[in-house]
Design an enzyme around this catalytic site. Structure first.
Site, short mmCIF file in Angstrom:
data_model
loop_
_atom_site.label_atom_id
_atom_site.label_comp_id
_atom_site.label_asym_id
_atom_site.label_seq_id
_atom_site.Cartn_x
_atom_site.Cartn_y
_atom_site.Cartn_z
N HIS A 142 13.58 50.53 26.37
CA HIS A 142 13.10 51.91 26.47
C HIS A 142 12.87 52.30 27.94
O HIS A 142 11.79 52.75 28.34
CB HIS A 142 11.80 52.09 25.67
CG HIS A 142 11.58 53.51 25.24
ND1 HIS A 142 11.03 53.85 24.03
CD2 HIS A 142 11.82 54.69 25.86
CE1 HIS A 142 10.93 55.17 23.91
NE2 HIS A 142 11.42 55.69 25.03
N LEU A 143 13.90 52.15 28.73
CA LEU A 143 13.77 52.46 30.16
C LEU A 143 14.66 53.60 30.62
O LEU A 143 14.70 53.92 31.81
CB LEU A 143 14.02 51.21 31.02
CG LEU A 143 15.31 50.42 30.86
CD1 LEU A 143 16.51 51.10 31.47
CD2 LEU A 143 15.15 49.04 31.49
N ASP A 163 25.58 69.84 16.17
CA ASP A 163 24.18 70.26 16.14
C ASP A 163 24.06 71.41 15.15
O ASP A 163 24.74 72.43 15.30
CB ASP A 163 23.73 70.71 17.53
CG ASP A 163 22.22 70.94 17.61
OD1 ASP A 163 21.67 71.66 16.73
OD2 ASP A 163 21.58 70.42 18.54
N ARG A 201 17.76 69.04 25.38
CA ARG A 201 17.83 69.09 26.85
C ARG A 201 18.68 67.94 27.37
O ARG A 201 19.49 68.11 28.28
CB ARG A 201 16.42 69.01 27.45
CG ARG A 201 15.53 70.20 27.19
CD ARG A 201 14.19 69.99 27.86
NE ARG A 201 13.26 71.07 27.60
CZ ARG A 201 12.43 71.10 26.55
NH1 ARG A 201 12.45 70.11 25.68
NH2 ARG A 201 11.60 72.12 26.37
N ILE A 202 18.47 66.77 26.78
CA ILE A 202 19.21 65.59 27.23
C ILE A 202 20.68 65.73 26.85
O ILE A 202 21.58 65.47 27.66
CB ILE A 202 18.60 64.31 26.65
CG1 ILE A 202 17.17 64.13 27.16
CG2 ILE A 202 19.45 63.09 27.02
CD1 ILE A 202 16.39 63.06 26.43
N ALA A 261 17.55 58.22 21.89
CA ALA A 261 16.64 59.22 21.31
C ALA A 261 15.42 58.51 20.73
O ALA A 261 14.44 58.26 21.43
CB ALA A 261 17.37 60.04 20.26
N ARG A 262 15.46 58.19 19.44
CA ARG A 262 14.42 57.42 18.78
C ARG A 262 15.08 56.45 17.82
O ARG A 262 16.10 56.75 17.20
CB ARG A 262 13.44 58.32 18.02
CG ARG A 262 12.52 59.14 18.92
CD ARG A 262 11.52 58.23 19.66
NE ARG A 262 10.57 59.00 20.47
CZ ARG A 262 10.72 59.29 21.74
NH1 ARG A 262 11.84 58.91 22.36
NH2 ARG A 262 9.80 59.97 22.41
N GLU A 318 9.96 49.30 17.34
CA GLU A 318 9.96 49.18 18.80
C GLU A 318 8.62 48.63 19.26
O GLU A 318 7.60 49.25 18.99
CB GLU A 318 10.22 50.54 19.43
CG GLU A 318 10.54 50.47 20.91
CD GLU A 318 10.96 51.82 21.47
OE1 GLU A 318 12.11 51.97 21.88
OE2 GLU A 318 10.10 52.73 21.50
#
Length: 335
Positions: free
Chosen positions: A293-294, A185, A165-166, A245-246, A274
């Site tokens: 992480h904002l 992807d 989605r992002i 993402a992560r 994190e």
């Protein structure tokens, strides 16, 4: 579903007024019967269990306890779970779908600020703003007006990893600019990429050919260190890696080596671990820009998540299907 069905909050109590400010809460309560003072943070609480027996809609959020068989047994009237955040993996179990309970997520709403953050960082990176700031900070001398070679966003290549989605929203936001985006992807074919308006490239080719690479893939066992030492070495000198993402998708030891050498720049809103330990070199390296992480929904953006839930509740009340239903068959490849 009955007229104005009974609903119950299941989330961390402090988040309720943040995600559901007065105007959003009022809109939600126009569709459901809901006591905003009763919040399920523990499904063993007697008052919560009593309410759960009558609940038809569970409004979940960050901190929602796990919805296992025992909890669902205590909620025989439950028909829908409306999640006021992104991923449902921390609390949703297969029992929900086995029982035919609909699950909705506000992931699409949460994708918007992440994509906006990403767009801002792409444009800043292309303009060389972060490096210029570091030079100015070090020298305290402004050379005045002059042409700076090697920077600018005209025709710059931007690689998007993941049509999430992002990732898709980032591609939409890039359209008005004179940038050249590309996508990688494994779940997207050339026809779908064409519909998104971008070329589809293998990961290695995207890394080799793009000046800025932004990561939007989900965290799964397969994507751990998706961007490792080998992949970073493919990126051209002076390229920028953005990760919202992560943290586990990037090998941080390998990234630190590239940034320390001055070959790459990193913009990280997520890290591994994190938060970073206090002695992490990423805090001090001039080529690293780390934020806590904002990128996701913060401050007044949280109300957008509550609004997404209120809109889903309205759809249920009018007999329409959920707009953002979670597909359980796709959980292994989404955030």
């Amino acid at each position: 579903m009955s007229q104005r069905p009974q609903a119950l909050f299941a989330m961390t109590a402090e988040h309720v007024p943040q995600v559901f400010p007065p105007e959003v809460l009022a809109r939600l309560r126009a569709s459901v019967q809901l006591d905003p003072a009763l919040i399920a943070q523990d499904f063993t609480d007697p008052a919560v269990l009593d309410a759960l027996a009558r609940t038809e809609i569970l409004v979940t959020g960050w901190g929602c306890p796990r919805l296992d068989e025992a909890v669902l047994d205590a909620a025989p009237r439950l028909r829908a779970v409306l999640h006021s955040a992104g991923s449902v993996k921390s609390f949703a179990t297969p029992a929900l779908w086995r029982r035919g309970i609909a699950v909705s997520s506000a992931a699409a709403a949460n994708a918007l600020p992440v994509a906006e953050y990403t767009l801002a960082m792409i444009l800043l990176a292309g303009k060389g703003v972060l490096a210029a700031r570091e030079r100015l900070r070090a020298t305290r001398v402004c050379a005045g007006w002059g042409v700076v070679p090697g920077i600018g966003n005209h025709g710059r290549r931007v690689g998007v990893i993941g049509a999430s989605r992002i990732g898709r929203r980032v591609l939409e936001l890039l359209r008005p600019f004179d940038l050249r985006p590309a996508l990688t992807d494994p779940y997207v074919d050339a026809r779908e990429a064409a519909a998104l308006g971008v070329p589809l490239l293998p990961l290695d080719e995207l890394l080799r050919s793009c000046d800025i690479v932004t990561v939007h893939a989900p965290e799964t066992p397969e994507t751990r260190h998706l961007i490792g030492r080998r992949e970073l070495a493919l990126m051209p000198d002076g390229a920028t890696l953005i990760n919202t993402a992560r943290g586990t998708l990037v090998d941080h030891d390998a990234l630190v080596a590239e940034v320390r050498a001055g070959r790459l720049t990193a913009i990280l809103d997520v890290t591994d671990p994190e938060p970073l330990p206090p002695d992490s070199p990423l805090y001090d390296l001039p080529g690293a820009f780390v934020t806590p992480h904002l990128a996701g929904s913060q401050g007044n953006e949280l109300a957008r998540l509550g609004l997404a839930v209120a809109e889903e509740a309205e759809r249920l009340l009018t007999g329409n299907g959920l707009a953002h239903a979670v597909d359980p068959t796709a959980l292994d490849r989404v955030a």
